[in-house]
Design a protein around this motif. Structure first.
Motif, short mmCIF file in Angstrom:
data_model
loop_
_atom_site.label_atom_id
_atom_site.label_comp_id
_atom_site.label_asym_id
_atom_site.label_seq_id
_atom_site.Cartn_x
_atom_site.Cartn_y
_atom_site.Cartn_z
N SER A 75 8.00 81.84 41.86
CA SER A 75 6.80 81.01 41.79
C SER A 75 5.57 81.83 42.15
O SER A 75 5.63 82.73 43.00
N THR A 76 4.46 81.51 41.49
CA THR A 76 3.21 82.18 41.81
C THR A 76 2.36 81.36 42.79
O THR A 76 1.26 81.79 43.16
N ALA A 77 2.88 80.22 43.21
CA ALA A 77 2.12 79.35 44.11
C ALA A 77 1.99 79.99 45.48
O ALA A 77 2.98 80.25 46.16
N THR A 78 0.75 80.25 45.89
CA THR A 78 0.50 80.88 47.18
C THR A 78 1.01 80.03 48.33
O THR A 78 1.55 80.56 49.31
N SER A 79 0.87 78.71 48.21
CA SER A 79 1.31 77.83 49.29
C SER A 79 2.82 77.93 49.50
O SER A 79 3.30 77.93 50.64
N ALA A 80 3.58 78.03 48.41
CA ALA A 80 5.04 78.14 48.52
C ALA A 80 5.43 79.45 49.17
O ALA A 80 6.32 79.50 50.04
N ILE A 81 4.76 80.53 48.79
CA ILE A 81 5.06 81.85 49.36
C ILE A 81 4.71 81.87 50.84
O ILE A 81 5.48 82.36 51.68
N ALA A 82 3.54 81.32 51.18
CA ALA A 82 3.10 81.30 52.58
C ALA A 82 4.05 80.46 53.43
O ALA A 82 4.42 80.86 54.55
N VAL B 23 11.41 89.10 56.31
CA VAL B 23 10.32 88.29 55.77
C VAL B 23 9.87 88.83 54.41
O VAL B 23 9.54 88.05 53.51
N ALA B 24 9.88 90.14 54.24
CA ALA B 24 9.51 90.71 52.94
C ALA B 24 10.47 90.23 51.86
O ALA B 24 10.06 89.88 50.75
N ALA B 25 11.76 90.22 52.17
CA ALA B 25 12.75 89.77 51.19
C ALA B 25 12.52 88.31 50.83
O ALA B 25 12.64 87.91 49.65
N ILE B 26 12.18 87.49 51.83
CA ILE B 26 11.94 86.06 51.57
C ILE B 26 10.73 85.87 50.65
O ILE B 26 10.80 85.18 49.62
N VAL B 27 9.60 86.48 51.03
CA VAL B 27 8.37 86.22 50.26
C VAL B 27 8.43 86.84 48.88
O VAL B 27 7.90 86.27 47.90
N VAL B 28 9.07 87.99 48.75
CA VAL B 28 9.20 88.60 47.42
C VAL B 28 10.13 87.77 46.54
O VAL B 28 9.89 87.59 45.34
N GLY B 29 11.19 87.23 47.14
CA GLY B 29 12.09 86.37 46.39
C GLY B 29 11.39 85.13 45.89
O GLY B 29 11.55 84.73 44.72
N VAL B 30 10.59 84.50 46.76
CA VAL B 30 9.84 83.31 46.35
C VAL B 30 8.80 83.67 45.30
O VAL B 30 8.58 82.93 44.33
N ALA B 31 8.17 84.83 45.46
CA ALA B 31 7.16 85.27 44.49
C ALA B 31 7.76 85.52 43.13
O ALA B 31 7.09 85.38 42.10
N ALA C 122 16.66 93.02 45.15
CA ALA C 122 17.68 91.99 44.97
C ALA C 122 17.08 90.60 45.06
O ALA C 122 17.35 89.73 44.21
N THR C 123 16.26 90.35 46.07
CA THR C 123 15.70 89.00 46.23
C THR C 123 14.68 88.70 45.14
O THR C 123 14.59 87.56 44.66
N PHE C 124 13.92 89.71 44.73
CA PHE C 124 12.96 89.49 43.65
C PHE C 124 13.69 89.16 42.35
O PHE C 124 13.29 88.26 41.58
N ALA C 125 14.80 89.86 42.08
CA ALA C 125 15.58 89.61 40.88
C ALA C 125 16.17 88.20 40.90
O ALA C 125 16.18 87.50 39.87
N ILE C 126 16.64 87.77 42.07
CA ILE C 126 17.19 86.42 42.19
C ILE C 126 16.10 85.38 41.93
O ILE C 126 16.32 84.37 41.24
N GLY C 127 14.91 85.63 42.49
CA GLY C 127 13.80 84.71 42.25
C GLY C 127 13.45 84.61 40.77
O GLY C 127 13.21 83.52 40.24
N LEU C 128 13.43 85.76 40.08
CA LEU C 128 13.14 85.76 38.64
C LEU C 128 14.20 85.01 37.85
O LEU C 128 13.90 84.25 36.91
N LEU C 129 15.45 85.21 38.23
CA LEU C 129 16.54 84.53 37.53
C LEU C 129 16.45 83.01 37.71
O LEU C 129 16.66 82.24 36.77
N LEU C 130 16.13 82.58 38.92
CA LEU C 130 15.99 81.15 39.18
C LEU C 130 14.83 80.57 38.37
O LEU C 130 14.91 79.46 37.82
N HIS C 131 13.75 81.33 38.30
CA HIS C 131 12.58 80.87 37.55
C HIS C 131 12.89 80.82 36.05
O HIS C 131 12.57 79.85 35.36
N THR C 132 13.52 81.88 35.56
CA THR C 132 13.86 81.95 34.14
C THR C 132 14.85 80.86 33.75
O THR C 132 14.78 80.29 32.65
N GLY C 133 15.78 80.57 34.66
CA GLY C 133 16.78 79.55 34.38
C GLY C 133 16.25 78.14 34.54
O GLY C 133 17.00 77.17 34.34
#
Length: 243
Positions: free
Chosen positions: A52-59, A41-49, A229-240
């Protein structure tokens, strides 16, 4: 010599009756389940974070990961333990039938097994005869198969315990990422998760009797890699611009 609650009076720290190894396995499984919940779950929420900064999406992602993971763990444990229970029951039924069909041969078999453990023929015969008179089936199950008749594993209990341990572990990263303000939620989650993994790593090593330092480092390092790894993937998706 008096015994109480399955513990030797002369060696109070050493259990001599009951399925102590089985209880250790349950404890170890619980720790591993909690560890899986924390990391998954930590990997999932950190990746989404990271995306996105949307709390609803992370939750939403975190809760979905918690529920899906708990159900998956429960189903996997149920299937695995059901197969184990079926095998144990089949072995017990087979041994019971052999005792009915040819008790003399079974007594001889038990005697031979005790001889193989170092007893003289006379002593082995006496032990085998006495145990057979008390509980022939249990005597054979213990010596031949290393199981007790009352210790057949329960798949429903295993499934519930697996789901519960995963859920308990998964709650921590959810709370850690949802409570702090957005700018610091990821660092707080990293710290909370790595500290929790250090605790589970140490506890798992204590239960298993292994190196506490090695186990702790291994678990913390693995968790840190998963989060990064998941946080980096989330950043890449956001940046892209994908998210």
């Amino acid at each position: 010599m008096a015994f109480s609650h399955g513990v030797s009076a002369t060696h109070p720290a050493e259990p001599h009756v009951g399925n102590f190894a089985g209880r250790l396995n349950w404890l170890r499984a619980g720790v591993l389940g909690a560890n899986d919940g924390i990391v998954s779950v930590a990997a999932i929420v950190v990746g989404v974070a990271g995306a996105s900064t949307a709390t609803s999406a992370i939750a939403t992602a975190g809760i979905a990961g918690l529920v899906g993971g708990a159900i998956s763990m429960a189903l996997g444990e149920y299937v695995s333990v059901s197969s184990q229970a079926d095998s144990q029951k089949a072995l017990i039924d087979k041994e019971r039938q052999e005792l009915i069909d040819d008790p003399t041969a079974e007594l001889e078999e038990l005697t031979t097994l005790y001889e193989a453990q170092g007893l003289t023929r006379k002593t082995a015969s006496l032990v085998a005869a006495e145990l057979t008179s008390k509980n022939a089936l249990q005597a054979h199950l213990s010596l031949e198969l290393g199981i007790r008749q009352g210790d057949v594993v329960n798949p429903w209990q295993a499934a519930a315990a697996s789901a519960a341990s995963f859920t308990i572990g998964a709650i921590l990263p959810l709370v850690a990422i949802l409570l702090p303000p957005a700018p610091i939620r990821v660092p707080v989650t990293f710290i909370a998760v790595l500290l929790a993994l250090a605790v589970t790593g140490d506890l798992g090593a204590r239960i298993g009797g292994g190196s506490r330092a090695r186990a702790t480092v291994r678990v913390v390092l693995g968790g840190a890699i998963a989060l990064a790894a998941t946080f980096a993937i989330g950043l890449l998706l956001h940046t892209g611009g994908i998210t």
